[in-house]
Write a protein that holds these residues in place. Structure first.
Motif, PDB file in Angstrom:
ATOM      1  N   ARG A  56      42.491  88.916  36.390  1.00 30.82           N
ATOM      2  CA  ARG A  56      43.758  88.182  36.368  1.00 30.82           C
ATOM      3  C   ARG A  56      44.291  88.037  34.941  1.00 30.82           C
ATOM      4  O   ARG A  56      45.485  88.194  34.693  1.00 30.82           O
ATOM      5  CB  ARG A  56      43.553  86.812  37.013  1.00 30.82           C
ATOM      6  CG  ARG A  56      44.636  85.795  36.752  1.00 30.82           C
ATOM      7  CD  ARG A  56      45.679  85.691  37.833  1.00 30.82           C
ATOM      8  NE  ARG A  56      46.658  84.686  37.453  1.00 30.82           N
ATOM      9  CZ  ARG A  56      46.630  83.413  37.839  1.00 30.82           C
ATOM     10  NH1 ARG A  56      45.709  82.991  38.677  1.00 30.82           N
ATOM     11  NH2 ARG A  56      47.547  82.578  37.413  1.00 30.82           N
ATOM     12  N   ASP A  97      45.153  79.398  36.344  1.00 32.53           N
ATOM     13  CA  ASP A  97      46.326  78.526  36.518  1.00 32.53           C
ATOM     14  C   ASP A  97      46.256  77.325  35.582  1.00 32.53           C
ATOM     15  O   ASP A  97      47.286  76.847  35.107  1.00 32.53           O
ATOM     16  CB  ASP A  97      46.431  78.040  37.966  1.00 32.53           C
ATOM     17  CG  ASP A  97      46.851  79.126  38.936  1.00 32.53           C
ATOM     18  OD1 ASP A  97      47.317  80.198  38.493  1.00 32.53           O
ATOM     19  OD2 ASP A  97      46.678  78.913  40.163  1.00 32.53           O
ATOM     20  N   PRO A 157      49.250  78.450  29.221  1.00 25.36           N
ATOM     21  CA  PRO A 157      49.946  79.743  29.305  1.00 25.36           C
ATOM     22  C   PRO A 157      50.374  80.303  27.951  1.00 25.36           C
ATOM     23  O   PRO A 157      50.638  81.502  27.845  1.00 25.36           O
ATOM     24  CB  PRO A 157      51.151  79.448  30.199  1.00 25.36           C
ATOM     25  CG  PRO A 157      51.310  77.976  30.198  1.00 25.36           C
ATOM     26  CD  PRO A 157      49.952  77.396  29.911  1.00 25.36           C
ATOM     27  N   SER A 170      47.270  89.311  41.250  1.00 27.20           N
ATOM     28  CA  SER A 170      47.307  88.157  42.141  1.00 27.20           C
ATOM     29  C   SER A 170      46.008  88.166  42.937  1.00 27.20           C
ATOM     30  O   SER A 170      45.817  89.001  43.820  1.00 27.20           O
ATOM     31  CB  SER A 170      48.505  88.240  43.087  1.00 27.20           C
ATOM     32  OG  SER A 170      48.378  87.273  44.101  1.00 27.20           O
ATOM     33  N   ASP A 212      47.901  82.976  27.395  1.00 25.25           N
ATOM     34  CA  ASP A 212      47.724  83.983  28.437  1.00 25.25           C
ATOM     35  C   ASP A 212      48.613  85.186  28.163  1.00 25.25           C
ATOM     36  O   ASP A 212      49.707  85.044  27.614  1.00 25.25           O
ATOM     37  CB  ASP A 212      48.135  83.428  29.813  1.00 25.25           C
ATOM     38  CG  ASP A 212      47.202  82.357  30.337  1.00 25.25           C
ATOM     39  OD1 ASP A 212      46.090  82.217  29.792  1.00 25.25           O
ATOM     40  OD2 ASP A 212      47.593  81.662  31.284  1.00 25.25           O
ATOM     41  N   ALA A 268      41.393  81.980  40.258  1.00 25.35           N
ATOM     42  CA  ALA A 268      42.839  81.721  40.147  1.00 25.35           C
ATOM     43  C   ALA A 268      43.077  80.327  39.565  1.00 25.35           C
ATOM     44  O   ALA A 268      43.967  80.149  38.710  1.00 25.35           O
ATOM     45  CB  ALA A 268      43.505  81.859  41.508  1.00 25.35           C
ATOM     46  N   ALA A 269      42.295  79.346  39.991  1.00 26.41           N
ATOM     47  CA  ALA A 269      42.451  77.984  39.474  1.00 26.41           C
ATOM     48  C   ALA A 269      42.122  77.918  37.984  1.00 26.41           C
ATOM     49  O   ALA A 269      42.783  77.189  37.224  1.00 26.41           O
ATOM     50  CB  ALA A 269      41.571  77.014  40.260  1.00 26.41           C
TER      51      ALA A 269
END
Length: 149
Positions: A110, A139, A143, A116, A146, A135-136
């Motif tokens: 990811r 998330d 960002p 995704s 990222d 994913a968590a």
């Protein structure tokens, strides 16, 4: 010299995971990741403007599995440290067992490629839902550090 090169830094998990409880293990990693990884990325961005630098919070994979294990919610492993197939870590230093490798791979996937994970057609083969955990992790990551998806 290559303007298309992107650099990723990744802070691993804290060694000797058996020496602290799960909450301390989490707190230590979170403090280190923000101070070390984000600090290095900020410094590199300042020194090399126009070059892409990001960080990958894959070390949090160990934190999440350690937390689940401590809560009795990780049926895929029988011990914190043991053989690669039935433990999070394979030795006291903290080398990764198979479940930790699998979760780390999903975080890297990811982080680097923006895949995704919800739609990713791959089953890591564990009872624990590793794709939502990965994913968590991403998330929740800042960002600003990222890679753009």
């Amino acid at each position: 010299n290559n303007p298309d090169t992107r650099f990723f830094l990744a802070l691993p998990w804290e060694p000797f995971p058996h020496t602290t409880d799960a909450a301390t293990y989490r707190a230590n990693w979170q403090a280190a990741h923000g101070a070390i990884s984000h600090g290095i990325v900020d410094s590199l961005r300042a020194e090399y403007p126009g070059v892409d630098f990001y960080c990958i919070p894959y070390g949090q994979s160990a934190v999440e599995l350690r937390t689940l294990f401590a809560a009795g919610q990780l049926p895929d492993v029988q011990q914190l440290t043991g053989s690669a197939g039935d433990a999070i870590f394979t030795d006291p230093l903290g080398h990764a067992g198979k479940i930790l490798v699998a979760l780390g791979e999903l975080v890297w996937l990811r982080a680097i490629y923006g895949v995704s994970l919800e739609a990713y057609d791959f089953d890591p083969g564990y009872t624990a839902a590793l794709k939502p955990i990965a994913a968590a992790i991403m998330d929740a990551h800042d960002p600003a550090f990222d890679a753009p998806e």
